[in-house]
Design a protein around this motif. Structure first.
Motif, PDB file in Angstrom:
ATOM      1  N   VAL A  41      -9.907  34.447 -11.919  1.00 32.28           N
ATOM      2  CA  VAL A  41      -9.456  35.348 -10.846  1.00 32.28           C
ATOM      3  C   VAL A  41     -10.417  36.514 -10.672  1.00 32.28           C
ATOM      4  N   GLU A  42     -10.896  37.074 -11.765  1.00 30.17           N
ATOM      5  CA  GLU A  42     -11.821  38.214 -11.707  1.00 30.17           C
ATOM      6  C   GLU A  42     -13.108  37.882 -10.954  1.00 30.17           C
ATOM      7  N   PHE A  43     -13.527  36.631 -11.007  1.00 28.60           N
ATOM      8  CA  PHE A  43     -14.817  36.241 -10.435  1.00 28.60           C
ATOM      9  C   PHE A  43     -14.710  35.550  -9.085  1.00 28.60           C
ATOM     10  N   LEU A  44     -13.504  35.405  -8.550  1.00 28.07           N
ATOM     11  CA  LEU A  44     -13.368  34.814  -7.221  1.00 28.07           C
ATOM     12  C   LEU A  44     -14.123  35.678  -6.219  1.00 28.07           C
ATOM     13  N   PRO A  45     -14.902  35.050  -5.341  1.00 27.53           N
ATOM     14  CA  PRO A  45     -15.683  35.838  -4.377  1.00 27.53           C
ATOM     15  C   PRO A  45     -14.781  36.749  -3.542  1.00 27.53           C
ATOM     16  N   GLU A  46     -15.246  37.969  -3.321  1.00 26.28           N
ATOM     17  CA  GLU A  46     -14.471  38.945  -2.552  1.00 26.28           C
ATOM     18  C   GLU A  46     -14.608  38.708  -1.062  1.00 26.28           C
ATOM     19  N   ASP A  47     -13.537  39.032  -0.339  1.00 32.53           N
ATOM     20  CA  ASP A  47     -13.517  38.976   1.121  1.00 32.53           C
ATOM     21  C   ASP A  47     -14.060  37.651   1.645  1.00 32.53           C
ATOM     22  N   ASN A  48     -13.586  36.551   1.048  1.00 35.45           N
ATOM     23  CA  ASN A  48     -14.040  35.219   1.424  1.00 35.45           C
ATOM     24  C   ASN A  48     -12.930  34.382   2.048  1.00 35.45           C
ATOM     25  N   ASP A  49     -11.832  35.038   2.465  1.00 36.90           N
ATOM     26  CA  ASP A  49     -10.708  34.358   3.111  1.00 36.90           C
ATOM     27  C   ASP A  49     -10.171  33.215   2.253  1.00 36.90           C
ATOM     28  N   LEU A  50      -9.951  33.492   0.960  1.00 33.92           N
ATOM     29  CA  LEU A  50      -9.453  32.483   0.031  1.00 33.92           C
ATOM     30  C   LEU A  50      -7.937  32.552  -0.071  1.00 33.92           C
ATOM     31  N   THR A  51      -7.323  31.389  -0.152  1.00 38.20           N
ATOM     32  CA  THR A  51      -5.900  31.292  -0.443  1.00 38.20           C
ATOM     33  C   THR A  51      -5.764  30.617  -1.797  1.00 38.20           C
ATOM     34  N   ILE A  52      -4.970  31.229  -2.674  1.00 37.57           N
ATOM     35  CA  ILE A  52      -4.786  30.737  -4.027  1.00 37.57           C
ATOM     36  C   ILE A  52      -3.340  30.303  -4.198  1.00 37.57           C
ATOM     37  N   ALA A  53      -3.146  29.066  -4.648  1.00 42.72           N
ATOM     38  CA  ALA A  53      -1.821  28.594  -5.061  1.00 42.72           C
ATOM     39  C   ALA A  53      -1.871  28.443  -6.578  1.00 42.72           C
ATOM     40  N   THR A  54      -0.779  28.778  -7.224  1.00 46.57           N
ATOM     41  CA  THR A  54      -0.726  28.652  -8.685  1.00 46.57           C
ATOM     42  C   THR A  54       0.703  28.423  -9.144  1.00 46.57           C
ATOM     43  N   ASN A  55       0.813  27.815 -10.303  1.00 47.46           N
ATOM     44  CA  ASN A  55       2.092  27.645 -10.982  1.00 47.46           C
ATOM     45  C   ASN A  55       2.217  28.615 -12.153  1.00 47.46           C
ATOM     46  N   SER A  56       1.227  29.471 -12.327  1.00 45.23           N
ATOM     47  CA  SER A  56       1.141  30.365 -13.475  1.00 45.23           C
ATOM     48  C   SER A  56       1.637  31.768 -13.147  1.00 45.23           C
ATOM     49  N   ILE A  57       2.499  32.276 -13.990  1.00 46.52           N
ATOM     50  CA  ILE A  57       3.004  33.639 -13.832  1.00 46.52           C
ATOM     51  C   ILE A  57       1.872  34.654 -13.976  1.00 46.52           C
ATOM     52  N   ASP A  58       1.042  34.503 -15.009  1.00 47.87           N
ATOM     53  CA  ASP A  58      -0.047  35.449 -15.253  1.00 47.87           C
ATOM     54  C   ASP A  58      -1.109  35.402 -14.155  1.00 47.87           C
ATOM     55  N   ILE A  59      -1.462  34.208 -13.716  1.00 45.32           N
ATOM     56  CA  ILE A  59      -2.459  34.088 -12.647  1.00 45.32           C
ATOM     57  C   ILE A  59      -1.916  34.681 -11.355  1.00 45.32           C
ATOM     58  N   ALA A  60      -0.651  34.420 -11.054  1.00 46.92           N
ATOM     59  CA  ALA A  60      -0.051  34.993  -9.840  1.00 46.92           C
ATOM     60  C   ALA A  60      -0.131  36.515  -9.862  1.00 46.92           C
ATOM     61  N   GLY A  61       0.178  37.129 -11.011  1.00 43.81           N
ATOM     62  CA  GLY A  61       0.087  38.588 -11.124  1.00 43.81           C
ATOM     63  C   GLY A  61      -1.324  39.088 -10.910  1.00 43.81           C
ATOM     64  N   ALA A  62      -2.314  38.390 -11.473  1.00 41.77           N
ATOM     65  CA  ALA A  62      -3.718  38.802 -11.319  1.00 41.77           C
ATOM     66  C   ALA A  62      -4.183  38.654  -9.875  1.00 41.77           C
ATOM     67  N   VAL A  63      -3.791  37.565  -9.222  1.00 42.53           N
ATOM     68  CA  VAL A  63      -4.178  37.357  -7.814  1.00 42.53           C
ATOM     69  C   VAL A  63      -3.516  38.407  -6.934  1.00 42.53           C
TER      70      VAL A  63
END
Length: 189
Positions: A41-63
């Motif tokens: 999550v920290e390294f996902l490119p910024e301002d790149n119009d990305l949509t993230i789906a996840t089943n993870s509680i921790d990843i959802a919080g970070a996104v």
């Protein structure tokens, strides 16, 4: 899951940094539950119009803390060992999506393929792979060459493995011989 998040941060960050270079603008990504995918999550490119789906509680919080990312959370009963939802409710939501790229968590990667420790998790991961155009697995050396009780995928079903630079040439060659499509080596930070 909480214990896995704290361990080996440097290795996980190197894998995540390398994997992030494969992401293209506008992609719909799935980030499977796992501590290495959390580091991504920290390294996902910024301002790149990305949509993230996840089943993870921790990843959802970070996104959610990233203002430039759109978030879809797959719900259901959260499994504390897995760190996310892999039950029938999560599967039902999952089959209605189509991902450009899925980052799958793995308990093991060997010539036999990608493995998971729990049956429900393996079933969930197989469904993610079926719903993704491309599948990527970030794998630390301690999981390389090991097997797990439940098969997730053969190596030929995985588009890219991201391995640590310290993985031996013999380890990489055996993965290649087993049908791995591409191996991206993550240089240490």
């Amino acid at each position: 899951m909480a214990a896995r998040i704290e361990g080996d941060q440097g290795h996980k960050r190197a894998l995540a940094r390398a994997a992030a270079t494969t992401i293209r603008p506008g992609e719909f990504l799935f980030l499977d539950s796992g501590s290495t995918n959390l580091a991504l999550v920290e390294f996902l490119p910024e301002d790149n119009d990305l949509t993230i789906a996840t089943n993870s509680i921790d990843i959802a919080g970070a996104v959610l803390r990233r203002q430039d990312l759109k978030l879809i959370v797959l719900g259901g009963e959260a499994d504390p060992i897995i760190g996310g939802c892999v039950d029938a409710v999560a599967l039902q939501a999952l089959v209605q999506m189509r991902f450009d790229r899925a980052f799958i968590g793995a308990c093991s990667v060997s010539e036999e393929g990608v493995g998971a420790a729990q049956l429900a998790d393996a079933t969930f991961k197989r469904t993610v792979i079926a719903r993704a155009e491309r599948t990527v697995v970030l794998i630390a050396n301690d999981k390389l060459g090991r097997t797990a009780p439940h098969q997730v995928a053969m190596l030929g079903q995985i588009d890219m493995l991201v391995v640590e630079a310290s993985a031996s040439a013999a380890q990489r060659a055996s993965l290649d011989a087993a049908g791995c499509r591409a191996i991206l080596v993550a240089d240490p930070a």
